[in-house]
Design an enzyme around this catalytic site. Structure first.
Site, PDB file in Angstrom:
ATOM      1  N   CYS A   1       0.830  -1.213   0.000  1.00 36.39           N
ATOM      2  CA  CYS A   1       0.000   0.000   0.000  1.00 36.39           C
ATOM      3  C   CYS A   1       0.862   1.260   0.000  1.00 36.39           C
ATOM      4  CB  CYS A   1      -0.904  -0.052   1.230  1.00 36.39           C
ATOM      5  SG  CYS A   1      -1.771   1.473   1.608  1.00 36.39           S
TER       6      CYS A   1
ATOM      7  N   CYS B   1       0.153   3.711   2.824  1.00 37.33           N
ATOM      8  CA  CYS B   1       0.648   3.147   4.082  1.00 37.33           C
ATOM      9  C   CYS B   1       2.133   3.477   4.263  1.00 37.33           C
ATOM     10  CB  CYS B   1       0.449   1.639   4.115  1.00 37.33           C
ATOM     11  SG  CYS B   1      -1.282   1.114   4.037  1.00 37.33           S
TER      12      CYS B   1
END
Length: 159
Positions: free
Chosen positions: A66, A69
């Site tokens: 991600c 993230c």
């Protein structure tokens, strides 16, 4: 060069750019994860942390693939340093702990859960600057009214 060859060349370059970009994001996240002081936990460790109600918890639910993230990771680390001793900062890989992620109703990444007295009281999704993490933690977990200004409410969801 024919138009077809130019198109194929551009397609290959675009795919290579995407591949390299994803590789760099993953490498940066893995390198940063190894240097983090924020503890990564499993489902079992999460249950133990919840049982200890003495310190509020911020849990970053993320995935290694991600991009947002990876952007949140250093911000989360900065916030953990500022609130050291007041709030416990933890991370959990949603791919490794799928059952817990589902039980916590995590549907977007990254998600930061604000937990007090063993219960989730607040959550924020997406990339959040360290200053906003600190302010939300002070307000929601520590009951401190910060004079820095307002938190961007578009990032948050009340529980």
């Amino acid at each position: 060069l024919s138009m077809r060859n130019i198109f194929l060349l551009l397609l290959c370059l675009n795919n290579a750019r995407s591949f390299i970009g994803n590789l760099l994001l993953r490498t940066n996240h893995e390198k940063h994860s190894k240097s983090l002081k924020v503890k990564e936990i499993t489902s079992d460790e999460f249950e133990i942390e919840l049982a200890d109600n003495s310190t509020p918890i911020l849990l970053d639910v993320y995935a290694t693939w991600c991009g947002p993230c990876a952007l949140l990771a250093p911000e989360f680390e900065k916030a953990s340093q500022e609130l050291k001793g007041q709030v416990k900062f933890l991370k959990m890989d949603s791919d490794k702990e799928e059952d817990l992620s589902t039980a916590l109703h995590v549907y977007g990444l990254p998600t930061v859960l604000f937990i007090k007295n063993g219960k989730e009281i607040f959550r924020a999704e997406g990339v959040i600057h360290s200053e906003d993490i600190v302010e939300m933690a002070k307000t929601k977990l520590l009951g401190i009214d910060s004079s820095k200004g307002k938190v961007d409410d578009s990032l948050t969801q009340e529980k």
